[in-house]
Motif scaffolding. Structure first.
Motif, PDB file in Angstrom:
ATOM      1  N   SER A  33       0.855  -1.184   0.000  1.00  6.31           N
ATOM      2  CA  SER A  33       0.000   0.000   0.000  1.00  6.31           C
ATOM      3  C   SER A  33       0.890   1.232   0.000  1.00  6.31           C
ATOM      4  O   SER A  33       1.573   1.517   0.984  1.00  6.31           O
ATOM      5  CB  SER A  33      -0.919   0.016   1.229  1.00  6.31           C
ATOM      6  OG  SER A  33      -1.512   1.301   1.372  1.00  6.31           O
ATOM      7  N   LEU A  34       0.893   1.953  -1.103  1.00  6.53           N
ATOM      8  CA  LEU A  34       1.720   3.147  -1.182  1.00  6.53           C
ATOM      9  C   LEU A  34       1.306   4.171  -0.130  1.00  6.53           C
ATOM     10  O   LEU A  34       2.166   4.810   0.493  1.00  6.53           O
ATOM     11  CB  LEU A  34       1.628   3.753  -2.588  1.00  6.53           C
ATOM     12  CG  LEU A  34       2.438   5.027  -2.805  1.00  6.53           C
ATOM     13  CD1 LEU A  34       3.928   4.780  -2.597  1.00  6.53           C
ATOM     14  CD2 LEU A  34       2.169   5.592  -4.203  1.00  6.53           C
ATOM     15  N   VAL A  54      14.635   3.527   0.039  1.00  6.54           N
ATOM     16  CA  VAL A  54      15.180   2.636  -0.983  1.00  6.54           C
ATOM     17  C   VAL A  54      14.504   1.279  -0.771  1.00  6.54           C
ATOM     18  O   VAL A  54      14.612   0.694   0.313  1.00  6.54           O
ATOM     19  CB  VAL A  54      16.705   2.523  -0.876  1.00  6.54           C
ATOM     20  CG1 VAL A  54      17.246   1.644  -1.993  1.00  6.54           C
ATOM     21  CG2 VAL A  54      17.347   3.904  -0.929  1.00  6.54           C
ATOM     22  N   VAL A  55      13.808   0.789  -1.784  1.00  7.98           N
ATOM     23  CA  VAL A  55      12.924  -0.373  -1.640  1.00  7.98           C
ATOM     24  C   VAL A  55      13.494  -1.562  -2.401  1.00  7.98           C
ATOM     25  O   VAL A  55      13.731  -1.490  -3.607  1.00  7.98           O
ATOM     26  CB  VAL A  55      11.510  -0.052  -2.154  1.00  7.98           C
ATOM     27  CG1 VAL A  55      10.573  -1.232  -1.889  1.00  7.98           C
ATOM     28  CG2 VAL A  55      10.965   1.210  -1.496  1.00  7.98           C
ATOM     29  N   ASP A  80      10.115  -5.789 -12.076  1.00  9.15           N
ATOM     30  CA  ASP A  80       9.013  -5.011 -12.636  1.00  9.15           C
ATOM     31  C   ASP A  80       8.127  -4.452 -11.528  1.00  9.15           C
ATOM     32  O   ASP A  80       7.658  -3.311 -11.600  1.00  9.15           O
ATOM     33  CB  ASP A  80       8.177  -5.878 -13.577  1.00  9.15           C
ATOM     34  CG  ASP A  80       8.912  -6.231 -14.866  1.00  9.15           C
ATOM     35  OD1 ASP A  80       9.935  -5.574 -15.173  1.00  9.15           O
ATOM     36  OD2 ASP A  80       8.469  -7.178 -15.552  1.00  9.15           O
ATOM     37  N   HIS A  81       7.894  -5.271 -10.489  1.00  8.06           N
ATOM     38  CA  HIS A  81       7.068  -4.837  -9.364  1.00  8.06           C
ATOM     39  C   HIS A  81       7.707  -3.651  -8.634  1.00  8.06           C
ATOM     40  O   HIS A  81       7.034  -2.653  -8.349  1.00  8.06           O
ATOM     41  CB  HIS A  81       6.874  -6.010  -8.400  1.00  8.06           C
ATOM     42  CG  HIS A  81       6.242  -5.643  -7.107  1.00  8.06           C
ATOM     43  ND1 HIS A  81       4.883  -5.440  -6.959  1.00  8.06           N
ATOM     44  CD2 HIS A  81       6.781  -5.410  -5.868  1.00  8.06           C
ATOM     45  CE1 HIS A  81       4.607  -5.116  -5.703  1.00  8.06           C
ATOM     46  NE2 HIS A  81       5.737  -5.099  -5.031  1.00  8.06           N
ATOM     47  N   VAL A  82       8.999  -3.751  -8.356  1.00  6.87           N
ATOM     48  CA  VAL A  82       9.682  -2.655  -7.668  1.00  6.87           C
ATOM     49  C   VAL A  82       9.659  -1.394  -8.527  1.00  6.87           C
ATOM     50  O   VAL A  82       9.376  -0.290  -8.035  1.00  6.87           O
ATOM     51  CB  VAL A  82      11.131  -3.047  -7.327  1.00  6.87           C
ATOM     52  CG1 VAL A  82      11.921  -1.833  -6.829  1.00  6.87           C
ATOM     53  CG2 VAL A  82      11.156  -4.145  -6.268  1.00  6.87           C
ATOM     54  N   VAL A 125       8.018   2.223  -7.463  1.00  5.69           N
ATOM     55  CA  VAL A 125       8.801   3.456  -7.478  1.00  5.69           C
ATOM     56  C   VAL A 125       8.171   4.475  -8.425  1.00  5.69           C
ATOM     57  O   VAL A 125       8.119   5.677  -8.129  1.00  5.69           O
ATOM     58  CB  VAL A 125      10.256   3.172  -7.879  1.00  5.69           C
ATOM     59  CG1 VAL A 125      11.028   4.457  -8.141  1.00  5.69           C
ATOM     60  CG2 VAL A 125      10.947   2.349  -6.788  1.00  5.69           C
ATOM     61  N   GLY A 126       7.665   4.011  -9.552  1.00  6.86           N
ATOM     62  CA  GLY A 126       7.067   4.905 -10.534  1.00  6.86           C
ATOM     63  C   GLY A 126       5.850   5.642 -10.028  1.00  6.86           C
ATOM     64  O   GLY A 126       5.492   6.692 -10.569  1.00  6.86           O
ATOM     65  N   ARG A 127       5.211   5.108  -8.975  1.00  6.61           N
ATOM     66  CA  ARG A 127       4.041   5.772  -8.398  1.00  6.61           C
ATOM     67  C   ARG A 127       4.432   6.909  -7.464  1.00  6.61           C
ATOM     68  O   ARG A 127       3.588   7.769  -7.173  1.00  6.61           O
ATOM     69  CB  ARG A 127       3.185   4.744  -7.662  1.00  6.61           C
ATOM     70  CG  ARG A 127       2.566   3.686  -8.572  1.00  6.61           C
ATOM     71  CD  ARG A 127       1.878   2.608  -7.749  1.00  6.61           C
ATOM     72  NE  ARG A 127       0.807   3.175  -6.929  1.00  6.61           N
ATOM     73  CZ  ARG A 127       0.266   2.553  -5.884  1.00  6.61           C
ATOM     74  NH1 ARG A 127       0.729   1.351  -5.522  1.00  6.61           N
ATOM     75  NH2 ARG A 127      -0.702   3.123  -5.203  1.00  6.61           N
TER      76      ARG A 127
END
Length: 328
Positions: free
Chosen positions: A54-55, A71-72, A97-99, A103-105
């Motif tokens: 959950s962002l 940093v994830v 791809d998930h990470v 990050v892109g969000r």
């Protein structure tokens, strides 16, 4: 700016991808954990799931911790080096791809670390190339690559690719490879993690990896495990034993300056000892969010360590900005 260099997410697709292939002994952490610890992990599942992905929850927790950037990295339990080459490559790609999507969000708040199919070096090199193109700044791996130790020359092409792209290597084990004695008292984590990190350190040093790849950036979290805190014994071994000394031109303490560590050691005096051993420029803030074995107040732990203002600022941001190429 305050950067937490050690946090995790979990890729939901991975569990489905391994469901038909994973065995009861595939993951050492699960294999060796006591029934009580397994039950406790299961209890935490719903809350951890929210924190992982959950962002909104992640950003709220970051604000509460006083952290500007996380940093994830993938959850280490999803590294799955037991898998065959094709499956392992797909697992790594799915996590990366998930990470990248997470990050892109929130690109102003998050920086991504991927993972690699390290036990298949050719596939790992390809994933370094692909992951770097996704914007991932480093890649997390276990303290060994399936049957291969990190000093295995077969991994040299992977290290060369990491060095070429300027992407770091984060060494994050889960459990212990031979952990039959570590089931009680949650030693499968409390003892196993820093012990595996110590073994990895020795392979990087005595196996010549850090000499062969002088520009390779290496991050060992949890304060580097046991390696910095018992460095005197390793230096003595190098001095006293010719069969060890012939492996590397420098004592092990020399290589502490080649590795970056974090503050996830839970005690301010342990943070101070780490900084005294390696210097603030080799230490980053790290929480291990969202796990219960993480530091829920890493900034507070650091500020109680009695360091100078300059050292604190270096650990809060400067070291991580350099390691992960984070713009101001």
């Amino acid at each position: 700016m305050i950067i937490d260099a050690h946090t995790h997410t979990l890729c939901p697709a991975v569990n489905a991808m391994v469901a038909d292939a994973i065995g009861p002994d595939s993951v050492p952490y699960q294999r060796d954990m006591s029934p009580e610890s397994k039950a406790r992990d299961a209890e935490q599942g719903p809350e951890l799931g929210e924190k992982f992905n959950s962002l909104e929850r992640r950003l709220a927790d970051m604000d509460a911790m006083g952290v500007d950037i996380q940093v994830v990295a993938p959850a280490p339990g999803q590294q799955h080096f037991w898998a065959g080459v094709e499956l392992l490559a797909r697992l790594s790609a799915a996590q990366n791809d998930h990470v990248a999507a997470l990050v892109g969000r929130a690109p102003d708040r998050l920086v991504g670390i991927g993972t690699l199919p390290l036990s298949a070096p050719e596939a790992a090199v390809k994933e370094v190339e692909r992951g770097a193109a996704l914007g991932l700044r480093a890649f997390q791996t276990d303290s060994r690559a399936g049957p291969m130790e990190l000093s295995d020359p077969a991994l040299d092409p992977v290290y060369a690719a990491l060095e070429r792209h300027g992407t770091g290597l984060m060494i994050h084990p889960l459990g212990f490879s031979h952990g039959e004695r570590l089931s009680p008292f949650f030693m499968v984590n409390s003892v196993a993690q820093p012990l595996e990190e110590l073994i990895a350190f020795n392979h990087l040093v005595f196996g010549g990896v850090l000499d062969r790849f002088p520009a390779l950036k290496v991050f060992i979290p949890h304060g580097g495990g046991f390696s910095p805190f018992y460095i005197g014994r390793f230096d003595h071994t190098w001095s006293a034993r010719p069969e060890v000394r012939r492996l590397t031109p420098h004592p092990p303490s020399h290589y502490l300056q080649r590795i970056t560590f974090d503050t996830c050691v839970f005690r301010p005096d342990a943070v101070a000892t780490l900084v005294n051993l390696v210097g603030a420029e080799r230490v980053m803030l790290g929480s291990d969010y969202p796990f219960d074995m993480g530091d829920t107040d890493p900034v507070g732990t650091l500020r109680k360590a009695g360091l100078s203002g300059g050292e604190v600022e270096t650990i809060l941001a400067t070291t991580a900005r350099r390691f992960f190429a984070i713009d101001a």
